[in-house]
Design a protein around this motif. Structure first.
Motif, PDB file in Angstrom:
ATOM      1  N   TRP A 175       9.181   5.478 -15.361  1.00 21.47           N
ATOM      2  CA  TRP A 175       9.380   6.618 -16.248  1.00 21.47           C
ATOM      3  C   TRP A 175       9.235   7.972 -15.554  1.00 21.47           C
ATOM      4  O   TRP A 175       9.303   9.013 -16.200  1.00 21.47           O
ATOM      5  CB  TRP A 175       8.375   6.545 -17.400  1.00 21.47           C
ATOM      6  N   LYS A 177      11.073   9.918 -13.557  1.00 23.43           N
ATOM      7  CA  LYS A 177      12.150  10.919 -13.636  1.00 23.43           C
ATOM      8  C   LYS A 177      12.203  11.556 -15.025  1.00 23.43           C
ATOM      9  O   LYS A 177      12.382  12.770 -15.155  1.00 23.43           O
ATOM     10  CB  LYS A 177      13.492  10.287 -13.274  1.00 23.43           C
ATOM     11  N   MET A 178      12.048  10.726 -16.077  1.00 23.71           N
ATOM     12  CA  MET A 178      12.054  11.258 -17.436  1.00 23.71           C
ATOM     13  C   MET A 178      10.845  12.171 -17.658  1.00 23.71           C
ATOM     14  O   MET A 178      10.968  13.265 -18.220  1.00 23.71           O
ATOM     15  CB  MET A 178      12.025  10.127 -18.458  1.00 23.71           C
ATOM     16  N   PHE A 179       9.668  11.740 -17.188  1.00 27.31           N
ATOM     17  CA  PHE A 179       8.466  12.552 -17.327  1.00 27.31           C
ATOM     18  C   PHE A 179       8.640  13.897 -16.625  1.00 27.31           C
ATOM     19  O   PHE A 179       8.227  14.934 -17.140  1.00 27.31           O
ATOM     20  CB  PHE A 179       7.255  11.811 -16.738  1.00 27.31           C
ATOM     21  N   ARG A 180       9.240  13.878 -15.440  1.00 30.72           N
ATOM     22  CA  ARG A 180       9.384  15.119 -14.671  1.00 30.72           C
ATOM     23  C   ARG A 180      10.299  16.100 -15.394  1.00 30.72           C
ATOM     24  O   ARG A 180      10.094  17.309 -15.339  1.00 30.72           O
ATOM     25  CB  ARG A 180       9.889  14.820 -13.261  1.00 30.72           C
ATOM     26  N   GLN A 181      11.317  15.590 -16.067  1.00 32.77           N
ATOM     27  CA  GLN A 181      12.208  16.453 -16.839  1.00 32.77           C
ATOM     28  C   GLN A 181      11.456  17.152 -17.971  1.00 32.77           C
ATOM     29  O   GLN A 181      11.794  18.275 -18.353  1.00 32.77           O
ATOM     30  CB  GLN A 181      13.365  15.628 -17.418  1.00 32.77           C
ATOM     31  N   LEU A 182      10.436  16.480 -18.505  1.00 32.01           N
ATOM     32  CA  LEU A 182       9.649  17.040 -19.604  1.00 32.01           C
ATOM     33  C   LEU A 182       8.469  17.876 -19.115  1.00 32.01           C
ATOM     34  O   LEU A 182       7.773  18.496 -19.913  1.00 32.01           O
ATOM     35  CB  LEU A 182       9.122  15.905 -20.494  1.00 32.01           C
ATOM     36  N   GLY A 183       8.261  17.886 -17.807  1.00 31.25           N
ATOM     37  CA  GLY A 183       7.125  18.609 -17.258  1.00 31.25           C
ATOM     38  C   GLY A 183       5.826  17.835 -17.330  1.00 31.25           C
ATOM     39  O   GLY A 183       4.740  18.413 -17.196  1.00 31.25           O
ATOM     40  N   PHE A 184       5.932  16.523 -17.553  1.00 30.21           N
ATOM     41  CA  PHE A 184       4.743  15.674 -17.568  1.00 30.21           C
ATOM     42  C   PHE A 184       4.399  15.271 -16.130  1.00 30.21           C
ATOM     43  O   PHE A 184       5.275  15.062 -15.302  1.00 30.21           O
ATOM     44  CB  PHE A 184       4.976  14.412 -18.389  1.00 30.21           C
ATOM     45  N   THR A 186       3.456  13.194 -12.878  1.00 31.23           N
ATOM     46  CA  THR A 186       3.813  11.877 -12.357  1.00 31.23           C
ATOM     47  C   THR A 186       3.034  11.602 -11.070  1.00 31.23           C
ATOM     48  O   THR A 186       2.391  12.491 -10.506  1.00 31.23           O
ATOM     49  CB  THR A 186       5.316  11.799 -12.034  1.00 31.23           C
ATOM     50  N   PHE A 205       0.169  17.527 -17.144  1.00 31.70           N
ATOM     51  CA  PHE A 205       1.344  18.370 -17.342  1.00 31.70           C
ATOM     52  C   PHE A 205       1.517  19.302 -16.139  1.00 31.70           C
ATOM     53  O   PHE A 205       0.528  19.778 -15.585  1.00 31.70           O
ATOM     54  CB  PHE A 205       1.203  19.198 -18.625  1.00 31.70           C
ATOM     55  N   TRP A 207       3.265  22.088 -16.498  1.00 33.14           N
ATOM     56  CA  TRP A 207       3.624  23.379 -17.087  1.00 33.14           C
ATOM     57  C   TRP A 207       2.819  24.514 -16.480  1.00 33.14           C
ATOM     58  O   TRP A 207       3.353  25.593 -16.227  1.00 33.14           O
ATOM     59  CB  TRP A 207       3.397  23.353 -18.600  1.00 33.14           C
TER      60      TRP A 207
END
Length: 231
Positions: A175, A177-184, A186, A205, A207
């Motif tokens: 997950w 790549k998806m997390f990085r798009q959301l700023g979560f 990794t 995060f 952010w």
């Protein structure tokens, strides 16, 4: 949490050829028994956190709602706790790095012996580090989000602890790549911090790092150091 970590480690050690290590130098060899023993024996891990939870519970140091078993998990409050906890932890993390060399050496430097961390390295550091970066933010977070019940507090604690462990993973997770798009946060993001020390102070995060200019993505920074940069 422990069973999830053991399962992750077992799958990592049994199928390393099919897993992509975060760092191009490869994942450090893993002895699961040694990892579990080290993880459980650290006073700054389960012992100190357990003492904090016991004392704050028994001496009624948390808001009154935290002692209520009424209702279910309040997921919006779980998310609020995670955000506030990580924001406070970002500030504490930067301060540990910058207040003074002596303070850094006594508090956070023991955790930075791991420049290529593994799952079980997550809570391996020092007592001062745990107090400054985890326990003080936890206490403040509890008094900022004052309407949590027991189930919400447990869900927050479980999510927070597991996430801290997973960002120390030696392997790229499905997950990420998806997390990085959301700023979560990794594993790759946190490996940037362990490798270069002065970027990616956030944990759950990214952010705060993005806002403060301290974020570096493993997909574009340290190209020779991270597999995600070359994938």
């Amino acid at each position: 949490m422990m069973m999830m970590m053991i399962s992750s480690c077992s799958s990592s050690s049994s199928s390393t050829s099919s897993r992509i290590s975060v760092q191009t130098k490869g994942a450090r060899p893993y002895n699961i028994a040694e990892g579990i023993l080290t993880h459980l024996s650290q006073p700054e891990g389960f012992l100190l956190l357990g003492a904090y939870l016991s004392i704050t519970w028994m001496y009624n140091l948390m808001p009154s709602s935290y002692y209520s078993f009424d209702g279910g998990i309040q997921w919006h409050l779980v998310f609020s706790c995670l955000v506030i906890q990580d924001a406070l932890q970002y500030v504490a993390h930067r301060l540990e790095h910058s207040v003074s060399p002596a303070f850094y050496k006594a508090s956070h430097k023991p955790h930075h012996i791991f420049t290529n961390p593994r799952l079980f390295d997550a809570f391996n550091g020092s007592v001062a580090d745990t107090v400054c970066m985890i326990l003080i933010p936890l206490f403040i977070t509890g008094h900022c989000v004052r309407k949590c019940n027991v189930w919400t507090y447990m869900a927050f604690g479980s999510s927070y602890a597991n996430w801290l462990v997973l960002i120390h993973s030696e392997y790229v997770l499905p997950w990420d790549k998806m997390f990085r798009q959301l700023g979560f946060g990794t594993a790759g993001d946190h490996h940037v911090h362990h490798k270069f020390f002065k970027y990616n102070y956030g944990h759950l995060f990214m952010w705060w790092d993005q806002f403060c200019g301290t974020y570096r993505s493993p997909e574009s920074f340290g190209i020779k150091a991270f597999h995600e940069a070359s994938s």
